[in-house]
Design an enzyme around this catalytic site. Sequence first.
Site, PDB file in Angstrom:
ATOM      1  N   ASP A  29      47.596  23.289 132.996  1.00  0.00           N
ATOM      2  CA  ASP A  29      48.875  22.852 132.447  1.00  0.00           C
ATOM      3  C   ASP A  29      49.325  23.955 131.493  1.00  0.00           C
ATOM      4  OD1 ASP A  29      50.884  21.569 130.793  1.00  0.00           O
ATOM      5  OD2 ASP A  29      50.110  19.651 131.510  1.00  0.00           O
ATOM      6  N   ILE A  30      50.553  24.427 131.620  1.00  0.00           N
ATOM      7  CA  ILE A  30      51.009  25.525 130.757  1.00  0.00           C
ATOM      8  C   ILE A  30      51.364  25.060 129.346  1.00  0.00           C
ATOM      9  CG2 ILE A  30      51.727  27.040 132.637  1.00  0.00           C
ATOM     10  CD1 ILE A  30      54.660  26.204 131.948  1.00  0.00           C
ATOM     11  N   GLU A  88      56.832  12.824 134.669  1.00  0.00           N
ATOM     12  CA  GLU A  88      57.449  14.091 134.299  1.00  0.00           C
ATOM     13  C   GLU A  88      57.783  14.999 135.479  1.00  0.00           C
ATOM     14  OE1 GLU A  88      53.319  14.021 134.284  1.00  0.00           O
ATOM     15  OE2 GLU A  88      54.320  12.784 132.816  1.00  0.00           O
ATOM     16  N   HIS A  93      50.163  13.908 140.601  1.00  0.00           N
ATOM     17  CA  HIS A  93      49.226  14.786 139.902  1.00  0.00           C
ATOM     18  C   HIS A  93      48.337  13.989 138.968  1.00  0.00           C
ATOM     19  CE1 HIS A  93      52.881  14.601 137.426  1.00  0.00           C
ATOM     20  NE2 HIS A  93      52.154  14.909 136.372  1.00  0.00           N
ATOM     21  N   HIS A  95      45.959  14.391 135.574  1.00  0.00           N
ATOM     22  CA  HIS A  95      45.637  15.204 134.403  1.00  0.00           C
ATOM     23  C   HIS A  95      44.137  15.096 134.145  1.00  0.00           C
ATOM     24  CE1 HIS A  95      49.824  15.686 132.831  1.00  0.00           C
ATOM     25  NE2 HIS A  95      50.002  14.546 133.484  1.00  0.00           N
TER      26      HIS A  95
END
Length: 130
Positions: A29-30, A88, A93, A95
């Site tokens: 994650d950026i 988002e 996805h 996390h």
Amino acid sequence: MPSIFTKIINREVSGHIVAEDDDFIAFLDIQPLVHGHVLVVPKKEVDYIFDLGDELYTGLFKFAKRVAKAIGEKIECKRVGVAVIGLEVPHVHIHLVPLNTMSDINFSKPKLEPSQEELKKVADKIKAVL
């Protein structure tokens, strides 16, 4: 329109990829909650996790487990937490968040803003195990 994750999968946008196979990809994650926060994504673009077929759904979690174990080996943490929120980005996805405290997985707290160099170092640590 393709999601940002599809653009990473297609290499249209760069990402710090830590693992990949024919069906799934995992990348940092950026704007992580903590260092080592990884997103695990099916390559097939589906918006909602419970719309995945059974095989893809179970495959996603098996792939995530492999990545989580690598995170746990290379990132100092007590556990690797799992969260599926899906609001988002309209692409399924998971996390994977290294945890030392409950607040490490609090998505309302300010995100980190690591440099590309910092992200690369973290990605290389995790990739070394995989």
